[in-house]
Design a protein around this motif. Structure first.
Motif, PDB file in Angstrom:
ATOM      1  N   TYR A  48       0.875  -1.178   0.000  1.00  0.00           N
ATOM      2  CA  TYR A  48       0.000   0.000   0.000  1.00  0.00           C
ATOM      3  C   TYR A  48       0.904   1.217   0.000  1.00  0.00           C
ATOM      4  O   TYR A  48       1.687   1.422   0.930  1.00  0.00           O
ATOM      5  N   TYR A  71       2.472   1.756  12.167  1.00  0.00           N
ATOM      6  CA  TYR A  71       2.333   0.557  11.334  1.00  0.00           C
ATOM      7  C   TYR A  71       3.147  -0.614  11.894  1.00  0.00           C
ATOM      8  O   TYR A  71       2.740  -1.773  11.795  1.00  0.00           O
ATOM      9  N   GLN A  74       1.385  -2.573  14.345  1.00  0.00           N
ATOM     10  CA  GLN A  74       0.432  -3.513  13.732  1.00  0.00           C
ATOM     11  C   GLN A  74       1.146  -4.730  13.137  1.00  0.00           C
ATOM     12  O   GLN A  74       0.509  -5.616  12.562  1.00  0.00           O
ATOM     13  N   LYS A  76       3.348  -4.640  10.660  1.00  0.00           N
ATOM     14  CA  LYS A  76       3.558  -4.511   9.213  1.00  0.00           C
ATOM     15  C   LYS A  76       4.992  -4.094   8.900  1.00  0.00           C
ATOM     16  O   LYS A  76       5.592  -3.307   9.632  1.00  0.00           O
ATOM     17  N   VAL A 142       3.583  -1.676   3.624  1.00  0.00           N
ATOM     18  CA  VAL A 142       3.282  -0.264   3.406  1.00  0.00           C
ATOM     19  C   VAL A 142       4.554   0.423   2.924  1.00  0.00           C
ATOM     20  O   VAL A 142       5.640   0.184   3.465  1.00  0.00           O
ATOM     21  N   VAL A 241      -3.817   6.878  10.578  1.00  0.00           N
ATOM     22  CA  VAL A 241      -3.780   5.497  10.083  1.00  0.00           C
ATOM     23  C   VAL A 241      -5.193   4.995   9.813  1.00  0.00           C
ATOM     24  O   VAL A 241      -5.455   4.341   8.794  1.00  0.00           O
ATOM     25  N   GLU A 242      -6.114   5.325  10.717  1.00  0.00           N
ATOM     26  CA  GLU A 242      -7.510   4.915  10.533  1.00  0.00           C
ATOM     27  C   GLU A 242      -8.093   5.534   9.270  1.00  0.00           C
ATOM     28  O   GLU A 242      -8.801   4.864   8.500  1.00  0.00           O
ATOM     29  N   GLU A 245      -6.689   3.706   6.247  1.00  0.00           N
ATOM     30  CA  GLU A 245      -7.309   2.397   6.049  1.00  0.00           C
ATOM     31  C   GLU A 245      -8.730   2.534   5.495  1.00  0.00           C
ATOM     32  O   GLU A 245      -9.164   1.728   4.671  1.00  0.00           O
ATOM     33  N   LYS A 246      -9.447   3.547   5.952  1.00  0.00           N
ATOM     34  CA  LYS A 246     -10.794   3.786   5.425  1.00  0.00           C
ATOM     35  C   LYS A 246     -10.736   4.134   3.943  1.00  0.00           C
ATOM     36  O   LYS A 246     -11.564   3.683   3.147  1.00  0.00           O
ATOM     37  N   ARG A 248      -8.374   3.296   1.825  1.00  0.00           N
ATOM     38  CA  ARG A 248      -8.005   2.090   1.079  1.00  0.00           C
ATOM     39  C   ARG A 248      -9.220   1.178   0.886  1.00  0.00           C
ATOM     40  O   ARG A 248      -9.444   0.657  -0.218  1.00  0.00           O
ATOM     41  N   ALA A 249      -9.999   1.004   1.947  1.00  0.00           N
ATOM     42  CA  ALA A 249     -11.199   0.158   1.855  1.00  0.00           C
ATOM     43  C   ALA A 249     -12.195   0.730   0.857  1.00  0.00           C
ATOM     44  O   ALA A 249     -12.800  -0.011   0.066  1.00  0.00           O
TER      45      ALA A 249
END
Length: 318
Positions: A48, A71, A74, A76, A142, A241-242, A245-246, A248-249
């Protein structure tokens, strides 16, 4: 000559020296570059890519470092391309960003590379797309691409990243500058950093107002969020980060991510083809064909556009 397949295997294992060597081959336009890209092609498409841009002084390096930490929590693997201004003496990167992210230097799950722009405008190095491909193939989940911070010419990051983050800071006139730069057209997520300073709320309000004046959005379209942070204290970074991710989704749901990556690949192919053509045209200086066309123009037998058509036809046939 390096054994490319061995280098690629080592890079996949997370060996930083192999990753560094592959990126050096990319930056140096090595004769092995085609072999490198062919070996990497089946291994890419998983990372990503997040671009961070903004005017100098807004805290891009500090924000990038804070995102790396978030990250890594998490689990990653993270690659960082920190694009620095070129040294006027050596042509190399000044390495300022790498110094500021030194806290991650001993982490095997983080790879940080400074790249020089080498005079290339747009805030990125010319070889950045291939370097991103190396980090992707090396197993980075990432890839954070931090631009040089040159202000109004930085919109190129939008063409190279899956998600573009635009950073602003209070008290720098960034809101007005952003409108001038067209930078409001490229941001997927906006971050008002140094939010502990006076004027942070006003900057966020002004930014929100200008985003509202932009193109009308249809229901379901992405509306860029505005996140306030104090990156030096890691405040608000989880919210960034949130937001990433939103986004990306949302892109995956609407097919935008695939389309962006397809467009990115098309631009990369176009750039490589144009570079090859420029090199072939450059080889024509002093060539009799070019001189003959020039003579016909001077004699009034041919116009420059027809001459250029003939030249291009001759090059492409050759």
């Amino acid at each position: 000559m390096q054994d490319v397949s061995s280098l690629v295997d080592q890079a996949r294992e997370g060996r930083p020296r192999a990753v560094a060597r592959l990126i050096s081959l990319v930056e140096g336009a090595s004769p092995q570059l085609r072999e490198v890209m062919a070996a990497l092609a089946p291994l890419t498409g998983n990372a990503y890519v997040v671009g961070l841009t903004g005017s100098p002084g807004v805290g891009k390096s500090t924000s990038t470092s804070a995102l790396v930490t978030a990250y890594r929590k998490q689990g990653k693997r993270v690659g960082v391309l920190a694009v620095d201004p070129s040294s006027p003496f050596s042509g190399g990167a000044l390495l300022g960003d790498r110094v500021r992210m030194s806290e991650h230097a001993s982490d095997p799950g983080v790879y940080i590379r400074s790249m020089a722009t080498r005079g290339h405008l747009g805030g990125l190095a010319r070889s950045a797309p291939q370097a991103i491909r190396v980090l992707d193939a090396a197993g980075c989940d990432v890839v954070l691409v931090e631009t040089v911070g040159v202000g109004q010419s930085e919109v190129e990051i939008a063409a190279q990243a899956d998600t573009s983050v635009v950073l602003l800071a209070p008290g720098m006139g960034d809101g007005i500058q952003a409108a001038k730069a067209g930078i409001l057209e490229i941001g997927d997520v906006y971050v008002v950093n140094k939010a502990d300073r006076d004027g942070a709320d006003a900057t966020a309000r002004e930014l929100n107002h200008m985003l509202g004046l932009g193109e009308a959005r249809r229901p379901g379209d992405w509306r860029p969020p505005i996140v306030k942070t104090v990156a030096s204290r890691a405040e608000g970074v989880d919210e960034v980060v949130e937001a990433l991710e939103k986004h990306r989704a949302w892109m995956e749901e609407h097919g935008v991510l695939t389309e962006r990556r397809r467009a990115r690949a098309a631009r990369e192919v176009e750039s490589i083809a144009m570079t090859a053509l420029r090199e072939r045209i450059g080889d024509l200086h002093g060539d009799r064909r070019l001189d003959a066309l020039a003579e016909r123009i001077v004699a009034g037998e041919l116009d420059p556009y027809r001459a250029a058509d003939e030249l291009v036809a001759g090059i492409t046939k050759g």
